[in-house]
Design an enzyme around this catalytic site. Structure first.
Site, PDB file in Angstrom:
ATOM      1  N   ARG A 392       0.832  -1.215   0.000  1.00  8.34           N
ATOM      2  CA  ARG A 392       0.000   0.000   0.000  1.00  8.34           C
ATOM      3  C   ARG A 392       0.864   1.262   0.000  1.00  8.34           C
ATOM      4  O   ARG A 392       0.496   2.274  -0.591  1.00  8.34           O
ATOM      5  CB  ARG A 392      -0.912   0.018   1.232  1.00  8.34           C
ATOM      6  N   GLU A 421      -1.026  -8.426   4.326  1.00 11.16           N
ATOM      7  CA  GLU A 421      -2.434  -8.510   4.710  1.00 11.16           C
ATOM      8  C   GLU A 421      -2.980  -9.876   4.300  1.00 11.16           C
ATOM      9  O   GLU A 421      -2.750 -10.329   3.180  1.00 11.16           O
ATOM     10  CB  GLU A 421      -3.264  -7.431   3.998  1.00 11.16           C
ATOM     11  N   GLU A 432     -10.537  -2.497  -4.943  1.00  4.58           N
ATOM     12  CA  GLU A 432      -9.867  -1.531  -4.068  1.00  4.58           C
ATOM     13  C   GLU A 432      -8.558  -1.059  -4.702  1.00  4.58           C
ATOM     14  O   GLU A 432      -8.217   0.127  -4.664  1.00  4.58           O
ATOM     15  CB  GLU A 432      -9.592  -2.162  -2.688  1.00  4.58           C
ATOM     16  N   ASP A 489     -13.781   5.240 -12.105  1.00  5.14           N
ATOM     17  CA  ASP A 489     -14.267   6.610 -11.928  1.00  5.14           C
ATOM     18  C   ASP A 489     -13.238   7.568 -12.521  1.00  5.14           C
ATOM     19  O   ASP A 489     -12.518   8.257 -11.821  1.00  5.14           O
ATOM     20  CB  ASP A 489     -14.489   6.892 -10.437  1.00  5.14           C
ATOM     21  N   HIS A 711     -19.078   0.086   1.944  1.00  8.34           N
ATOM     22  CA  HIS A 711     -17.872  -0.659   1.555  1.00  8.34           C
ATOM     23  C   HIS A 711     -17.849  -0.645   0.031  1.00  8.34           C
ATOM     24  O   HIS A 711     -18.451  -1.506  -0.621  1.00  8.34           O
ATOM     25  CB  HIS A 711     -17.921  -2.099   2.073  1.00  8.34           C
ATOM     26  N   CYS A 713     -15.714  -1.392  -2.116  1.00 10.06           N
ATOM     27  CA  CYS A 713     -15.101  -2.533  -2.817  1.00 10.06           C
ATOM     28  C   CYS A 713     -16.099  -3.663  -3.046  1.00 10.06           C
ATOM     29  O   CYS A 713     -15.887  -4.525  -3.890  1.00 10.06           O
ATOM     30  CB  CYS A 713     -13.903  -3.055  -2.033  1.00 10.06           C
TER      31      CYS A 713
END
Length: 745
Positions: A392, A421, A432, A489, A711, A713
């Protein structure tokens, strides 16, 4: 024996017509097929009341339709009529036809009240008996030749009045018109068509009787004759079509689409000749549709939206067979709907692109499998996926590295893991990853794209840099989004998608420039409206441009705080902009802004997109359709969303849920868009519609003082069990209005 057979034919024709007059023209197709099998002797018209059927073999002997459509049926619309080198033929002397629209309307009114239709019958009998009679009736001036593309010379109001009245006349009049049309279409054709012939085709094509399947045999022959005209004649028809009213134009398109649909899936198969006997029906109709499509694209704004040409019936045929036929035979002898991509819906095109890509993915995965086995290695299921492992904290650089290393796997299904993760990617992590990357790359501080507040869109930054690989990453992201059915988007202007299809397939010659397309001030207006307005003002300025503006063919841009100058043409700083050369100046300026100044950035972006979407199916797409594939459609249907929503902890009959939908369906469009953006990360709808969102509302067992949570995602809204509609509405509006937008300031 021959005389007996002739009498038998006459009896069948008469019987067919008598039966048809009892309410509808249902026996007309059988009547024609009977005539098709026999030969009528009479060839000349002895009197206006005597209808004859010339040698019917001409129907079978009409020239076959030839298609040359690799270039998507582009019709030369630029050339003027004289340039088309159409032979100018002497116009025949037209019969005398004194009726005016007023006379016709008076005759019709009298007939309705008295029941005596003779005068009206005689008018239809004479008018539709031949091409010269059609011209005599509907030509604005019989003595003028009207040899221009600008004016068909037809009295459109009169044509409309005659057709509007026709369907309310007795059956025998309607049958008389069809008999006359058959007569006209079966005459011996010698040599090229005159402009009067083209006018007749133009008039006959508007006949509303062709909505009725019993007339399809005649309609098909009319379409075939129009489809096989030479290009110069098509050129005239295209320009005449664009002058039709929106209502009449739309009727023509819908009639042709219905004709194709019912030939593909007939309600009563026995109504039509066997498909082997009329394989030319659909190609002929498609060709005529292409003329209408060209006409529509010449008008700004278009007469009807491009989506009105979609034929949704085609969603139910084997599209991959159509695609493979087109790939194998191009536009030579075998017909394929892919030759006429404007009739294929965006949903169907997406299926073609995804299947084509899946087949490429499968063959790549199969090759990897074979390689492993031949080396005696154990196959690994991961080889079937494009596996991305990213941190990330280093999202952009890690993503770039992974995609560069795994560029051979771009066509495989995407799976994302965030380092450190736990979690299996069931689609949520992939989404995500897209959302976070897009947010970071499009942030103004990142410097790759400039956000234009006036137009609410992004455009490529023209700053020079050493490495354009991050622009390639954005192109890859867009390609991956199309293949993995993720809606991004991103707000690019329409000309970005036009450039992305220039050309639609990567050229084999690396020296050919990519991403360059012709641009106008209209394109610039969608990005920098103020500048576009200023340039338009310059073009229309009535004073002395050179003295009042004092400009040269040189432009200035700020890059990292330094003003840099660029010449729009060699020695541009010495060439003043004048009233004479201002058009060239504006064209070069727009081309500089939208093509030249960002060439390297856009080329990297282009190659990134096409490294994933390397499919000939892209040749089927309009720029607007590429945008919808990447970003989704702006058309919201909240009722469809309500029907497809799933619930967790709630039932759709629960009071809170009923309140929710009452509130949402009553929202204005901007709030509905905010809700969609809040819950899914985008305010647009995937190609497959709202159902493809898999929207879910979950019960949030928290205090009803809390705001809703989303959420993005998983396209999931967590809704506390609010007790009143007022409370729900208030909290929902606060929640959706204060969520951060992705990639926007």
């Amino acid at each position: 024996g021959r005389r007996r057979r002739k009498k038998e034919t006459e009896r069948q024709i008469k019987g067919g017509l008598d039966r048809g007059s009892k309410g509808q023209i249902s026996t007309f197709s059988s009547f024609i097929s009977t005539v098709n099998q026999k030969k009528e002797a009479a060839e000349n018209r002895s009197s206006p009341t005597h209808l004859v059927f010339p040698n019917i073999k001409n129907v079978r002997d009409l020239p076959p339709i030839c298609l040359d459509v690799r270039q998507k049926q582009r019709i030369s619309t630029e050339a003027s009529s004289s340039e088309m080198k159409a032979p100018v033929l002497p116009e025949p002397v037209l019969p005398n036809q004194p009726k005016t629209i007023k006379d016709f309307q008076e005759d019709t009114e009298k007939a309705k009240s008295s029941g005596d239709w003779k005068a009206v019958h005689d008018f239809y009998l004479t008018t539709f008996d031949s091409f010269p009679e059609l011209n005599a009736a509907f030509k604005k001036d019989a003595t003028t030749s009207f040899n221009t593309i600008e004016d068909s010379g037809i009295n459109a109001k009169f044509v409309n009045a005659v057709y509007d009245a026709l369907l309310n006349t007795p059956q025998d009049i309607q049958k008389t018109v069809l008999k006359g049309i058959i007569n006209s279409l079966l005459r011996e054709w010698k040599g090229p068509r005159t402009k009067d012939d083209l006018r007749a085709y133009f008039i006959l094509l508007q006949n509303p009787q062709f909505n009725n399947t019993s007339t399809y045999v005649i309609y098909a022959h009319l379409l075939r004759q129009i489809a096989t005209l030479v290009e110069a004649d098509h050129h005239f028809l295209v320009h005449w079509f664009k002058k039709l009213s929106q209502k009449r134009f739309k009727q023509l398109v819908e009639r042709l689409l219905q004709f194709i649909s019912l030939r593909l899936f007939p309600a009563k198969p026995e109504e039509f000749p066997p498909i082997t006997k009329c394989s030319w029906w659909i190609p002929s109709a498609s060709k005529v549709l292409s003329l209408l499509n060209t006409a529509n694209s010449l008008v700004h704004p278009p007469l009807i939206p491009y989506t009105d040409f979609y034929n949704s019936t085609l969603d139910h045929i084997d599209l991959m067979e159509e695609y493979h036929t087109w790939q194998s035979f191009g536009n030579s002898h075998r017909f394929s709907f892919c030759q006429y991509p404007f009739v294929i819906s965006i949903a169907a095109k997406k299926i073609i692109i995804q299947r084509d890509s899946e087949q490429q993915m499968i063959s790549i995965a199969r090759q990897s499998l074979v390689d492993k086995v031949s080396r005696r290695q154990r196959p690994d299921m991961n080889m079937l996926f494009l596996n991305m492992k990213v941190r990330r904290t280093h999202l952009v650089s890690d993503s770039l590295d992974e995609l560069t290393r795994k560029r051979a796997d771009l066509k495989k299904k995407l799976k994302v893991t965030f380092v450190g993760e736990a979690g299996l990617d069931m689609g949520g992590l992939t989404k995500e990853w897209f959302l976070l990357l897009i947010r970071q790359i499009f942030h103004p501080d990142y410097g790759m794209f400039t956000y234009h507040k006036d137009s609410h869109c992004h455009w490529f930054s023209s700053f020079k840099c050493d490495n354009y690989s991050e622009f390639r990453l954005v192109g890859i992201l867009m390609g991956l989004a199309v293949y993995n059915s993720i809606t991004l988007d991103i707000r690019f202007p329409p000309c970005c998608y036009k450039k992305l299809l220039s050309p639609p397939i990567i050229p084999s010659d690396q020296n050919i420039p990519v991403g360059i397309c012709s641009v106008t001030t209209d394109d610039l207006c969608q990005i920098m409206p103020e500048l576009a307005h200023g340039l338009s003002e310059l073009l229309s300025y009535e004073g002395n441009v050179e003295e009042d503006f004092y400009s040269t063919f040189q432009v200035f841009q700020e890059e990292f705080g330094i003003i840099k100058s660029y010449n729009l043409k060699p020695g541009g700083d010495k060439i003043p902009v004048t009233n004479q050369n201002r058009k060239e100046y504006v064209q070069l300026y727009v081309d500089f802004l939208l093509n030249k100044s960002i060439y390297k950035q856009f080329a990297a972006f282009y190659y990134g997109f096409h490294s994933v979407c390397a499919s000939n199916a892209l040749m089927l797409l309009r720029p607007e359709e590429v945008e919808i594939l990447v970003c989704g459609s702006p058309e919201l249907d909240m009722h469809a969303l309500q029907r497809s929503t799933q619930y967790d902890g709630y039932a759709k009959t629960d009071l809170t849920i009923r309140y929710f939908w009452d509130v949402v369906l009553g929202f204005p469009l901007d709030l509905q868009k905010k809700l969609l953006h809040f819950t899914t990360g985008s305010d647009r709808v995937p190609v497959g519609g709202m159902a493809d969102l898999n929207f879910k509302i979950s019960k949030n067992e928290t205090s009803t003082n809390w705001l809703p949570v989303a959420h993005t995602c998983f396209n999931q809204l967590c809704l506390p069990p609010y007790k009143s509609k007022k409370d729900l509405k208030q909290k929902l509006i606060i929640g959706i209005s204060n969520s951060e937008g992705f990639g926007l300031e």
